[in-house]
Scaffold this active site. Structure first.
Site, PDB file in Angstrom:
ATOM      1  N   SER A 211      20.859 -16.230 -14.644  1.00  0.00           N
ATOM      2  CA  SER A 211      21.925 -17.275 -14.612  1.00  0.00           C
ATOM      3  C   SER A 211      22.829 -17.148 -15.750  1.00  0.00           C
ATOM      4  CB  SER A 211      21.474 -18.733 -14.825  1.00  0.00           C
ATOM      5  OG  SER A 211      22.302 -19.578 -14.947  1.00  0.00           O
TER       6      SER A 211
ATOM      7  N   LYS B 299      15.938 -18.852 -19.020  1.00  0.00           N
ATOM      8  CA  LYS B 299      16.427 -17.573 -18.289  1.00  0.00           C
ATOM      9  C   LYS B 299      16.672 -16.400 -19.236  1.00  0.00           C
ATOM     10  CE  LYS B 299      16.029 -19.243 -14.489  1.00  0.00           C
ATOM     11  NZ  LYS B 299      15.655 -18.710 -13.030  1.00  0.00           N
TER      12      LYS B 299
ATOM     13  N   TYR C 184      17.445 -24.666 -20.349  1.00  0.00           N
ATOM     14  CA  TYR C 184      17.084 -24.127 -19.340  1.00  0.00           C
ATOM     15  C   TYR C 184      17.964 -22.546 -19.410  1.00  0.00           C
ATOM     16  CZ  TYR C 184      19.022 -22.167 -14.851  1.00  0.00           C
ATOM     17  OH  TYR C 184      19.171 -21.514 -13.669  1.00  0.00           O
TER      18      TYR C 184
HETATM   19  N1  LIG Z   1      21.707 -22.949  -7.831  1.00  0.00           N
HETATM   20  C1  LIG Z   1      22.115 -22.625  -8.991  1.00  0.00           C
HETATM   21  O1  LIG Z   1      23.272 -23.111  -9.218  1.00  0.00           O
HETATM   22  C2  LIG Z   1      21.828 -21.479  -9.575  1.00  0.00           C
HETATM   23  C3  LIG Z   1      22.657 -20.874 -10.747  1.00  0.00           C
HETATM   24  C4  LIG Z   1      21.989 -19.963 -11.429  1.00  0.00           C
HETATM   25  C5  LIG Z   1      20.866 -19.446 -11.327  1.00  0.00           C
HETATM   26  N2  LIG Z   1      19.941 -20.157 -10.559  1.00  0.00           N
HETATM   27  C6  LIG Z   1      18.533 -19.773 -10.407  1.00  0.00           C
HETATM   28  O2  LIG Z   1      18.213 -19.351  -8.948  1.00  0.00           O
HETATM   29  C7  LIG Z   1      16.920 -19.750  -8.742  1.00  0.00           C
HETATM   30  C8  LIG Z   1      16.676 -20.589  -7.595  1.00  0.00           C
HETATM   31  O3  LIG Z   1      17.939 -21.817  -7.412  1.00  0.00           O
HETATM   32  P1  LIG Z   1      17.861 -22.539  -6.408  1.00  0.00           P
HETATM   33  O4  LIG Z   1      19.438 -23.268  -6.555  1.00  0.00           O
HETATM   34  O5  LIG Z   1      17.596 -22.004  -5.108  1.00  0.00           O
HETATM   35  O6  LIG Z   1      16.796 -23.741  -6.838  1.00  0.00           O
HETATM   36  P2  LIG Z   1      16.106 -24.855  -5.880  1.00  0.00           P
HETATM   37  O7  LIG Z   1      15.235 -25.710  -6.656  1.00  0.00           O
HETATM   38  O8  LIG Z   1      16.651 -25.076  -4.646  1.00  0.00           O
HETATM   39  O9  LIG Z   1      14.748 -23.608  -5.559  1.00  0.00           O
HETATM   40  C9  LIG Z   1      13.842 -23.175  -6.567  1.00  0.00           C
HETATM   41  C10 LIG Z   1      12.610 -23.288  -5.674  1.00  0.00           C
HETATM   42  O10 LIG Z   1      11.312 -22.832  -6.526  1.00  0.00           O
HETATM   43  C11 LIG Z   1      10.185 -23.717  -6.176  1.00  0.00           C
HETATM   44  N3  LIG Z   1       9.467 -23.750  -7.379  1.00  0.00           N
HETATM   45  C12 LIG Z   1      10.001 -24.126  -8.780  1.00  0.00           C
HETATM   46  N4  LIG Z   1       8.740 -23.975  -9.623  1.00  0.00           N
HETATM   47  C13 LIG Z   1       7.956 -23.533  -8.921  1.00  0.00           C
HETATM   48  C14 LIG Z   1       6.691 -22.958  -9.382  1.00  0.00           C
HETATM   49  N5  LIG Z   1       6.144 -23.031 -10.497  1.00  0.00           N
HETATM   50  N6  LIG Z   1       5.788 -22.107  -8.245  1.00  0.00           N
HETATM   51  C15 LIG Z   1       6.355 -21.972  -6.981  1.00  0.00           C
HETATM   52  N7  LIG Z   1       7.501 -22.424  -6.662  1.00  0.00           N
HETATM   53  C16 LIG Z   1       8.232 -23.162  -7.456  1.00  0.00           C
HETATM   54  C17 LIG Z   1      10.748 -24.923  -5.689  1.00  0.00           C
HETATM   55  O11 LIG Z   1       9.984 -25.769  -4.866  1.00  0.00           O
HETATM   56  C18 LIG Z   1      12.038 -24.614  -5.144  1.00  0.00           C
HETATM   57  O12 LIG Z   1      11.922 -24.037  -3.669  1.00  0.00           O
HETATM   58  C19 LIG Z   1      16.209 -20.290  -9.749  1.00  0.00           C
HETATM   59  O13 LIG Z   1      15.629 -19.354 -10.735  1.00  0.00           O
HETATM   60  C20 LIG Z   1      17.775 -20.685 -10.737  1.00  0.00           C
HETATM   61  O14 LIG Z   1      17.066 -20.869 -12.053  1.00  0.00           O
HETATM   62  C21 LIG Z   1      20.562 -21.183  -9.578  1.00  0.00           C
END
Ligand SMILES: NC(=O)c1ccc[n+]([C@@H]2O[C@H](COP(=O)([O-])OP(=O)(O)OC[C@H]3O[C@@H](n4cnc5c(N)ncnc54)[C@H](O)[C@@H]3O)[C@@H](O)[C@H]2O)c1
Length: 360
Positions: free
Chosen positions: A122, A150, A146
């Protein structure tokens, strides 16, 4: 190829799932549904017209992960908690899941001989930077647990590469926005913390109003500047990232457009696209927010040819389409995807009891 997609039931994971299936790949998804949705998986399957294996459970569950890794060539690791603000209140929860859970995953991968991974990092690893747009080699100064979690994930990969000759790619996402072009998979507005869904939420609820957090930043209109990337472009970036998996190497890339927009510019885009003005009030700065976050996207472009194709209005338009079709997110099945069936999605207990995984 066969992929394991952790967090595949989440906002970004479902979009990647559709891309992978449509490209003809085999996919296993592992997700504990802590924030993901079973219905999103069903819709992804219907959109792609292909099946996949679903392992419902936690990435820290060694036995389940070992099963899910069977025959896998590359892991896309998305499963994590992602809210900076929440992480300030409960840092231990973030380190346990994002660092501890990832460590368990890496350990299971090494045991299974799966040594290739694309990791969802991120822009939060950067924190406040003097140089914008920011280059991947900038010193990391995360401003929340957070962001720190990361950055620690990246460090773990660095050592797996050095010690076990892994191939790893860390993608530092900037601000993903938008939904699938069909309007069937997207980010539920109720739970979203980012600007566009919150602005659209304010548009759709009579009693809701957006608060602009800080109007006195040293930016042209006083509000924060962020680099937004369409989730469709982001999903595509993951397939391109496979071309950067080299042994033994940890490659790190920004995924953004390089063109930041202010909060007021985003609200103008919402008005242009929807024909309605977002009601807002002006509030105080939020602790931890930096004035500007924008990617230098050059390294990823040079390496794999990635260039974002969709602009801000397209991001907002797809998010608006999704939220009009699904005003209550995935909570109330609107019946707008035909032919979905629950059959084939097996709970973790059934998989442990020896039943074959999926297909969904
Ligand atoms: N959405 C954003 O703005 C953003 C920005 C930068 C980075 N990210 C990264 O992208 C990734 C996905 O983000 P997103 O927006 O799809 O989030 P999200 O919360 O929609 O999806 C995360 C998924 O991981 C699952 N999960 C969490 N912990 C778990 C575990 N211990 N075991 C199994 N499943 C687990 C959740 O149920 C969910 O389905 C994350 O790693 C996040 O840090 C997201």
């Amino acid at each position: 190829m066969r992929f394991l997609l952790t967090g595949g039931a989440g906002y970004i994971g479902t979009q990647i799932l559709v891309e992978l299936l449509q490209a003809g790949h085999d996919v296993a998804v592992i997700d504990n549904l802590s924030s993901g949705h079973l219905e999103a998986l069903q819709r992804a399957q219907a959109l792609a017209g292909r099946t996949f294996s679903f392992f419902r459970g936690d990435i820290a569950d060694r036995e389940l992960v070992s099963r899910a890794l069977c025959g896998v060539d590359v892991v896309f690791h998305l499963a994590a908690y992602k809210l900076s603000g929440e992480s300030m209140l409960r840092p231990e929860r973030y380190f346990q899941n994002n660092v501890g859970g990832m460590c368990a995953l890496l350990s299971a991968m090494e045991a299974a001989g799966v040594r290739r991974i694309v990791y969802s990092s991120s822009a939060a690893v950067y924190g406040a930077q003097r140089e914008m747009p920011v280059h991947e080699d900038a010193p990391l100064r995360p401003e929340s647990p957070y962001g720190a979690s990361k950055a620690q994930g990246e460090q773990m990969l660095e050592w797996m590469v050095r010690c076990h000759q892994w191939s790893a790619v860390s993608l530092r996402y900037f601000n993903p926005v938008g939904a699938h072009a069909s309007g069937h998979i997207g980010e539920p507005l109720e739970s979203a913390a980012s600007l566009v869904p919150r602005a659209l939420y304010a548009l759709t609820r009579e009693d809701s109003r957006l608060t602009i957090m800080g109007t006195d930043y040293p930016t042209p209109d006083g509000t924060c500047l962020r680099d937004y990337v369409h989730v469709k472009d982001l999903a595509r970036a993951h397939l391109l990232a496979l071309g950067a998996l080299e042994e033994p190497r940890h490659a790190i890339f920004n995924v953004g457009t390089g063109r930041p927009y202010s909060v007021r510019e985003v609200l103008s885009a919402c008005a242009r696209v929807t024909g309605r003005e977002v009601r807002f009030s002006e509030g105080a700065r939020r602790p931890g927010d930096v004035p500007c976050a924008a990617a230098n996207p050059g390294r990823f472009q040079r390496k794999v040819g990635f260039e974002a194709q969709l602009g801000l209005d397209e991001m907002v338009a797809s998010a608006w389409n999704w939220c009009q079709l699904n005003p209550f997110g995935y909570q109330e099945a609107p019946g707008n995807v035909d032919g979905l069936a629950l059959s084939g999605i097996l709970p973790a207990e059934a998989q442990r009891a020896g039943a074959p995984p999926g297909p969904v």
